[in-house]
Design an enzyme around this catalytic site. Structure first.
Site, mmCIF file in Angstrom:
data_model
loop_
_atom_site.group_PDB
_atom_site.id
_atom_site.type_symbol
_atom_site.label_atom_id
_atom_site.label_comp_id
_atom_site.label_asym_id
_atom_site.label_seq_id
_atom_site.Cartn_x
_atom_site.Cartn_y
_atom_site.Cartn_z
ATOM 1 N N LYS A 299 -26.587 7.973 -58.720
ATOM 2 C CA LYS A 299 -26.348 9.404 -58.528
ATOM 3 C C LYS A 299 -26.630 10.163 -59.819
ATOM 4 O O LYS A 299 -27.287 11.205 -59.813
ATOM 5 C CB LYS A 299 -24.885 9.586 -58.104
ATOM 6 C CG LYS A 299 -24.566 10.837 -57.373
ATOM 7 C CD LYS A 299 -25.422 11.033 -56.246
ATOM 8 C CE LYS A 299 -25.305 11.787 -55.085
ATOM 9 N NZ LYS A 299 -26.191 11.636 -54.031
ATOM 10 N N LYS B 163 -33.457 0.843 -50.184
ATOM 11 C CA LYS B 163 -32.311 0.659 -49.278
ATOM 12 C C LYS B 163 -32.295 1.662 -48.137
ATOM 13 O O LYS B 163 -32.412 2.870 -48.367
ATOM 14 C CB LYS B 163 -31.010 0.772 -50.075
ATOM 15 C CG LYS B 163 -29.767 0.576 -49.223
ATOM 16 C CD LYS B 163 -28.506 0.915 -49.977
ATOM 17 C CE LYS B 163 -27.294 0.982 -49.068
ATOM 18 N NZ LYS B 163 -27.366 1.971 -47.988
ATOM 19 N N LYS C 130 -27.363 5.624 -44.520
ATOM 20 C CA LYS C 130 -27.024 6.745 -43.636
ATOM 21 C C LYS C 130 -27.273 8.077 -44.319
ATOM 22 O O LYS C 130 -27.667 9.041 -43.690
ATOM 23 C CB LYS C 130 -25.544 6.656 -43.232
ATOM 24 C CG LYS C 130 -25.250 5.615 -42.195
ATOM 25 C CD LYS C 130 -23.808 5.739 -41.730
ATOM 26 C CE LYS C 130 -23.019 4.501 -42.102
ATOM 27 N NZ LYS C 130 -22.303 4.630 -43.369
HETATM 28 P P1 ATP Z 1 -24.160 5.800 -46.985
HETATM 29 O O1 ATP Z 1 -25.613 6.117 -47.229
HETATM 30 O O2 ATP Z 1 -23.389 6.983 -46.480
HETATM 31 O O3 ATP Z 1 -23.495 5.118 -48.160
HETATM 32 P P2 ATP Z 1 -24.714 3.281 -45.775
HETATM 33 O O4 ATP Z 1 -25.842 3.255 -44.847
HETATM 34 O O5 ATP Z 1 -24.921 2.782 -47.184
HETATM 35 O O6 ATP Z 1 -24.134 4.761 -45.782
HETATM 36 P P3 ATP Z 1 -22.069 2.169 -45.709
HETATM 37 O O7 ATP Z 1 -21.082 2.733 -44.746
HETATM 38 O O8 ATP Z 1 -22.009 2.589 -47.135
HETATM 39 O O9 ATP Z 1 -23.531 2.454 -45.120
HETATM 40 O O10 ATP Z 1 -22.015 0.584 -45.670
HETATM 41 C C1 ATP Z 1 -21.522 -0.114 -44.528
HETATM 42 C C2 ATP Z 1 -21.934 -1.566 -44.601
HETATM 43 O O11 ATP Z 1 -23.337 -1.683 -44.332
HETATM 44 C C3 ATP Z 1 -21.704 -2.221 -45.965
HETATM 45 O O12 ATP Z 1 -21.297 -3.546 -45.750
HETATM 46 C C4 ATP Z 1 -23.069 -2.180 -46.603
HETATM 47 O O13 ATP Z 1 -23.249 -3.202 -47.556
HETATM 48 C C5 ATP Z 1 -23.969 -2.384 -45.394
HETATM 49 N N1 ATP Z 1 -25.286 -1.783 -45.613
HETATM 50 C C6 ATP Z 1 -25.565 -0.471 -45.730
HETATM 51 N N2 ATP Z 1 -26.884 -0.288 -45.909
HETATM 52 C C7 ATP Z 1 -27.445 -1.532 -45.912
HETATM 53 C C8 ATP Z 1 -28.777 -2.016 -46.044
HETATM 54 N N3 ATP Z 1 -29.784 -1.182 -46.207
HETATM 55 N N4 ATP Z 1 -28.974 -3.355 -45.999
HETATM 56 C C9 ATP Z 1 -27.941 -4.208 -45.828
HETATM 57 N N5 ATP Z 1 -26.662 -3.815 -45.685
HETATM 58 C C10 ATP Z 1 -26.417 -2.497 -45.724
HETATM 59 MG MG MG Z 2 -23.371 3.047 -48.659
#
Ligand code: ATP
Ligand code: MG
Length: 352
Positions: free
Chosen positions: A116, A203, A206
């Site tokens: 960030k 990565k 969301k």
């Molecule tokens: P945000 O962007 O809001 O942080 P996010 O997509 O990273 O959302 P999280 O809610 O932070 O999702 O993470 C939920 C779970 O999904 C965690 O266990 C995280 O490690 C896993 N996760 C999120 N994105 C990935 C990815 N691209 N590959 C593998 N695991 C993921």
């Molecule tokens: Mg996340």
């Protein structure tokens, strides 16, 4: 005495719709663990969502939506304790106590914070207040989530590896200062997945606008998959290995995501056929995208159907949350009270 059952703990932020990274990084492990004799705790991390969501939004509705998707993916709410993080405010108390022994330098090395900071330095016009105290302290709150239920195993994607390590470090420090109080979890699996974004970035997330979602219909899937950047011609891989983990990192990023999706969803021979086409350096990206889109849509169809099941109404989900908050609360309070005693504040005078 019988061995204590392993305690599983994992959370997902209600920051958007569940995507393939969430599924293959986390949910797939929840489903596997459903077959084992363990105690399962999964939570929707609504406090954590506030490091991203900076204006009023119906986070409560987003939480229900996320839970409905969990259940549509096959998570049985009778087999796991699924709760809302904010229904366990003792987590915030534990985070406060843990924050007292956590060095700022340790937190400044956190990858989420550093990423960030990097974004802001490269684009100072960003609005909102993304560099909040809450973002810096994110790993402390996550440590509290994990330690409060005395977790042994934390199934999360590779992006969360450092946060789990920090939770172990914080607990070890607490114990060495105040005596053995907190249960230290095991490190996360070496082969944890990090699914790249559809834009080819490192990565899928969301909050990144680069996701392939579990609730995407056929048309949306096709449009998203067609949009994956594949302008780079296949380049020689420089290896004879045909193993997905060996070859995918050597491909251009967009092409790598398509092959990773194929690896996750399609039979092995389909992966190998396309890999051969890659090696032959033919024009096959159109067919590859069609095949990926078809496998994704087939995977999504039953999830979408279960998500739309009228029996899964909001009242039913609220009921699950209420009952589970009551189940997890005594476990959480037990940990917080033990920490208070270890530090010397003493037990709370108003909790019995
Ligand atoms: P945000 O962007 O809001 O942080 P996010 O997509 O990273 O959302 P999280 O809610 O932070 O999702 O993470 C939920 C779970 O999904 C965690 O266990 C995280 O490690 C896993 N996760 C999120 N994105 C990935 C990815 N691209 N590959 C593998 N695991 C993921
Ligand atoms: Mg996340």
């Amino acid at each position: 005495m019988a061995d204590k059952k392993d305690v599983i703990l994992s959370g997902i932020r209600p920051t958007g719709r569940l995507h393939y990274g969430n599924y293959f990084g986390a949910i797939t492990h929840f489903l596997r663990l459903q077959e084992q004799d363990v105690n399962r705790f999964y939570f929707v991390a609504d406090y954590h969502a506030l490091t991203t969501i900076q204006e009023r939004r119906d986070i409560s509705a987003q939480t229900i939506h996320m839970l409905r998707t969990y259940i549509a993916c096959g998570l049985d709410p009778n087999e796991s304790i699924i709760y809302r993080q904010s229904d366990l405010p003792s987590t915030a108390e534990l985070a406060l106590l843990l924050g007292m022994i956590t060095n700022i330098g340790h937190l400044e090395r956190g990858t989420t914070y550093k990423d960030k900071l990097g974004q802001i330095q490269s684009d100072p016009k960003q609005t909102g207040n993304p560099l909040s105290y809450g973002l810096l302290g994110y790993p402390v709150l996550m440590a509290a989530d994990i330690l409060i239920v005395k977790a042994d195993i934390v199934p999360v994607g590779d992006d969360q590896r450092q946060h789990v390590e920090m939770a172990c470090d914080i607990a070890t420090k607490f114990n060495s200062r105040f005596g053995e109080t907190l249960h230290i979890p095991k490190p996360i699996a070496r082969n944890a997945l990090r699914l790249p974004g559809l834009d080819g970035s490192s990565k899928m997330g969301k909050s990144e606008n680069n996701t392939l979602d579990l609730l995407d219909d056929e048309k949306t899937v096709l449009k998203k998959v067609k949009g994956v950047p594949t302008t780079t011609e296949p380049s020689p891989l420089g290896t004879d290995s045909n193993t997905p983990d060996d070859v995918i990192p050597l491909m251009p990023p967009g092409v790598g995501v398509l092959f990773r999706l194929l690896d996750l969803l399609a039979p092995a021979e389909v992966f190998q056929e396309f890999l051969q086409e890659y090696r032959d350096q033919g024009k096959f990206y159109g067919n590859l995208k069609k095949s990926v889109a078809q496998h994704v849509s087939e995977f999504n169809a039953p999830i979408i159907e279960r998500f739309n099941d009228p029996a899964l109404d909001d009242a039913h989900i609220q009921d699950i949350l209420r009952t589970n908050a009551m189940k997890v609360s005594p476990i959480a309070l037990d940990t917080v009270e033990a920490c208070r005693e270890a530090i010397g504040i003493g037990r709370s005078l108003y909790r019995a």
